[in-house]
Design a protein around this motif. Structure first.
Motif, PDB file in Angstrom:
ATOM      1  N   TYR A   1       0.821  -1.215   0.000  1.00 48.03           N
ATOM      2  CA  TYR A   1       0.000   0.000   0.000  1.00 48.03           C
ATOM      3  C   TYR A   1       0.854   1.265   0.000  1.00 48.03           C
ATOM      4  O   TYR A   1       0.498   2.273  -0.615  1.00 48.03           O
ATOM      5  CB  TYR A   1      -0.952  -0.004   1.197  1.00 48.03           C
ATOM      6  CG  TYR A   1      -2.222  -0.764   0.914  1.00 48.03           C
ATOM      7  CD1 TYR A   1      -3.298  -0.165   0.254  1.00 48.03           C
ATOM      8  CD2 TYR A   1      -2.351  -2.103   1.273  1.00 48.03           C
ATOM      9  CE1 TYR A   1      -4.451  -0.872  -0.025  1.00 48.03           C
ATOM     10  CE2 TYR A   1      -3.505  -2.818   0.996  1.00 48.03           C
ATOM     11  CZ  TYR A   1      -4.556  -2.195   0.348  1.00 48.03           C
ATOM     12  OH  TYR A   1      -5.693  -2.901   0.053  1.00 48.03           O
ATOM     13  N   ARG A   2       1.973   1.227   0.687  1.00 50.07           N
ATOM     14  CA  ARG A   2       2.851   2.387   0.747  1.00 50.07           C
ATOM     15  C   ARG A   2       3.813   2.449  -0.431  1.00 50.07           C
ATOM     16  O   ARG A   2       4.537   3.433  -0.597  1.00 50.07           O
ATOM     17  CB  ARG A   2       3.647   2.355   2.059  1.00 50.07           C
ATOM     18  CG  ARG A   2       2.806   2.637   3.289  1.00 50.07           C
ATOM     19  CD  ARG A   2       3.464   2.183   4.588  1.00 50.07           C
ATOM     20  NE  ARG A   2       4.828   2.689   4.746  1.00 50.07           N
ATOM     21  CZ  ARG A   2       5.592   2.432   5.808  1.00 50.07           C
ATOM     22  NH1 ARG A   2       5.117   1.684   6.797  1.00 50.07           N
ATOM     23  NH2 ARG A   2       6.805   2.923   5.885  1.00 50.07           N
ATOM     24  N   GLU A   3       3.822   1.417  -1.252  1.00 49.90           N
ATOM     25  CA  GLU A   3       4.780   1.279  -2.347  1.00 49.90           C
ATOM     26  C   GLU A   3       6.203   1.454  -1.815  1.00 49.90           C
ATOM     27  O   GLU A   3       7.063   2.100  -2.437  1.00 49.90           O
ATOM     28  CB  GLU A   3       4.464   2.243  -3.494  1.00 49.90           C
ATOM     29  CG  GLU A   3       3.060   2.033  -4.066  1.00 49.90           C
ATOM     30  CD  GLU A   3       2.855   2.615  -5.450  1.00 49.90           C
ATOM     31  OE1 GLU A   3       3.856   3.072  -6.042  1.00 49.90           O
ATOM     32  OE2 GLU A   3       1.721   2.590  -5.947  1.00 49.90           O
ATOM     33  N   ASP A   4       6.417   0.835  -0.681  1.00 55.08           N
ATOM     34  CA  ASP A   4       7.709   0.866   0.001  1.00 55.08           C
ATOM     35  C   ASP A   4       8.454  -0.419  -0.366  1.00 55.08           C
ATOM     36  O   ASP A   4       8.249  -1.479   0.244  1.00 55.08           O
ATOM     37  CB  ASP A   4       7.493   0.967   1.512  1.00 55.08           C
ATOM     38  CG  ASP A   4       8.787   1.112   2.292  1.00 55.08           C
ATOM     39  OD1 ASP A   4       9.848   0.694   1.779  1.00 55.08           O
ATOM     40  OD2 ASP A   4       8.735   1.609   3.431  1.00 55.08           O
ATOM     41  N   TYR A   5       9.300  -0.342  -1.380  1.00 55.46           N
ATOM     42  CA  TYR A   5       9.949  -1.535  -1.904  1.00 55.46           C
ATOM     43  C   TYR A   5      10.945  -2.130  -0.924  1.00 55.46           C
ATOM     44  O   TYR A   5      11.167  -3.344  -0.917  1.00 55.46           O
ATOM     45  CB  TYR A   5      10.605  -1.223  -3.247  1.00 55.46           C
ATOM     46  CG  TYR A   5       9.593  -0.910  -4.329  1.00 55.46           C
ATOM     47  CD1 TYR A   5       9.004  -1.930  -5.069  1.00 55.46           C
ATOM     48  CD2 TYR A   5       9.200   0.400  -4.585  1.00 55.46           C
ATOM     49  CE1 TYR A   5       8.066  -1.655  -6.052  1.00 55.46           C
ATOM     50  CE2 TYR A   5       8.261   0.691  -5.571  1.00 55.46           C
ATOM     51  CZ  TYR A   5       7.691  -0.341  -6.295  1.00 55.46           C
ATOM     52  OH  TYR A   5       6.748  -0.064  -7.251  1.00 55.46           O
TER      53      TYR A   5
END
Length: 318
Positions: free
Chosen positions: A221-225
């Motif tokens: 959801y946070r696009e925190d890879y």
């Protein structure tokens, strides 16, 4: 509408930490299914292309059993007059190899129930279609799991909160997330891969696994890879199943060295998946997979694919 052509995608189940509850749909490869509505009662599989290993007995075929489950419910719901005749004819083109660990049986089961629902005027919801497709999975693997059929039908990444009652949600998928897959041409039966699992696990392992599942969802959801990368850890299933797959840990190490976020065993194996940020890195990861396996005396296939956000696609043919 009398007939429909369906493109049913391969899927990756478990996604490392999410055993039986998380899965994603691939854009490639896809099965092709021709489904025809018929006035002749019953279900007939006319032909299965590109696969000689599927059972001839229709009651052991995931597509037949899933569609039979749907048709039975449809007749009950519509208070069907037995004098009226309704049936289906199926032709399968298996581009997803059976036993690959990327949802071959799920693609067949999900594809036919999705197509039949359209031909019947869409009487069933996505959750109901998943239930029907799960019956096909029960025949194929011995367990009615949904982590392949759910993303095939709903697209993207899906999370199964509960099986009783069935409660599934589609998660956010970062558009830069790509998947690399290597499929060693060895046989790992899903039923066998389940039998070797421990029936009891340590509380410390369970806590670690729960944390990874929660963090993976948050990372999507946070696009925190970076968070996604740290979450792709399986401390429960992978350590047991890894022994079934040649050079598994070498694949993991070398793919991460080249830039992969991480990965693991796809479903029950033998395929191994790796997630990457972007197409360029994903292709480099696939190249590394080839380099690891090329010296081994094992045939294999590799795939590089974005995540399929739509799931099953169809076109009218009649």
């Amino acid at each position: 509408m009398k007939g429909i052509k369906i493109f049913s995608p391969a899927t990756v189940a478990n996604l490392a930490c999410g055993f039986d509850v998380i899965g994603l749909a691939l854009d490639f490869p896809k099965d092709e299914i021709f489904l025809y509505k018929s006035n002749n009662p019953g279900i007939r599989i006319h032909r299965i292309h590109r696969s000689s290993s599927l059972p001839n007995d229709p009651m052991k075929n995931s597509a037949f059993v899933a569609l039979q489950s749907l048709l039975k419910k449809y007749k009950q719901r519509q208070k069907f007059d037995e004098k009226e005749k309704i049936g289906f004819e199926i032709e399968l083109i298996k581009n997803i190899l059976p036993g690959s660990g990327i949802g071959s049986s799920a693609a067949s089961a999900a594809g036919v129930v999705y197509g039949a629902n359209i031909l019947l005027g869409n009487p069933f919801s996505a959750i109901q279609l998943i239930r029907f497709a799960m019956e096909g999975e029960r025949i194929a693997s011995g367990t009615a799991h949904a982590d392949n059929v759910a993303p095939a039908i709903m697209g993207g990444v899906t999370l199964i909160r509960s099986y009783k009652p069935l409660d599934i949600t589609k998660l956010h998928t970062p558009n830069k997330l790509w998947v690399s897959i290597i499929h060693p041409q060895i046989e790992v039966k899903t039923s066998d891969a389940r039998e070797i699992l421990k029936q009891k696990i340590l509380m410390t392992d369970a806590i670690r696994q729960w944390g990874n599942v929660g963090a993976l969802v948050a990372g999507l959801y946070r696009e925190d890879y970076e968070l996604i990368s740290r979450s792709l850890e399986d401390v429960i299933v992978e350590p047991i199943r890894a022994m079934l797959i040649p050079s598994f840990y070498e694949l993991q190490v070398r793919c991460k060295e080249i830039g992969a976020l991480g990965g693991g065993i796809s479903g029950s194996g033998p395929s191994v998946f790796m997630l990457s940020k972007g197409n360029y890195t994903a292709k480099k990861v696939t190249e590394v997979m080839n380099r690891v396996y090329s010296p081994l005396q094992v045939d294999y296939k590799t795939y590089t694919s974005p995540i399929n956000s739509q799931g099953i696609k169809w076109t009218q043919i009649l």
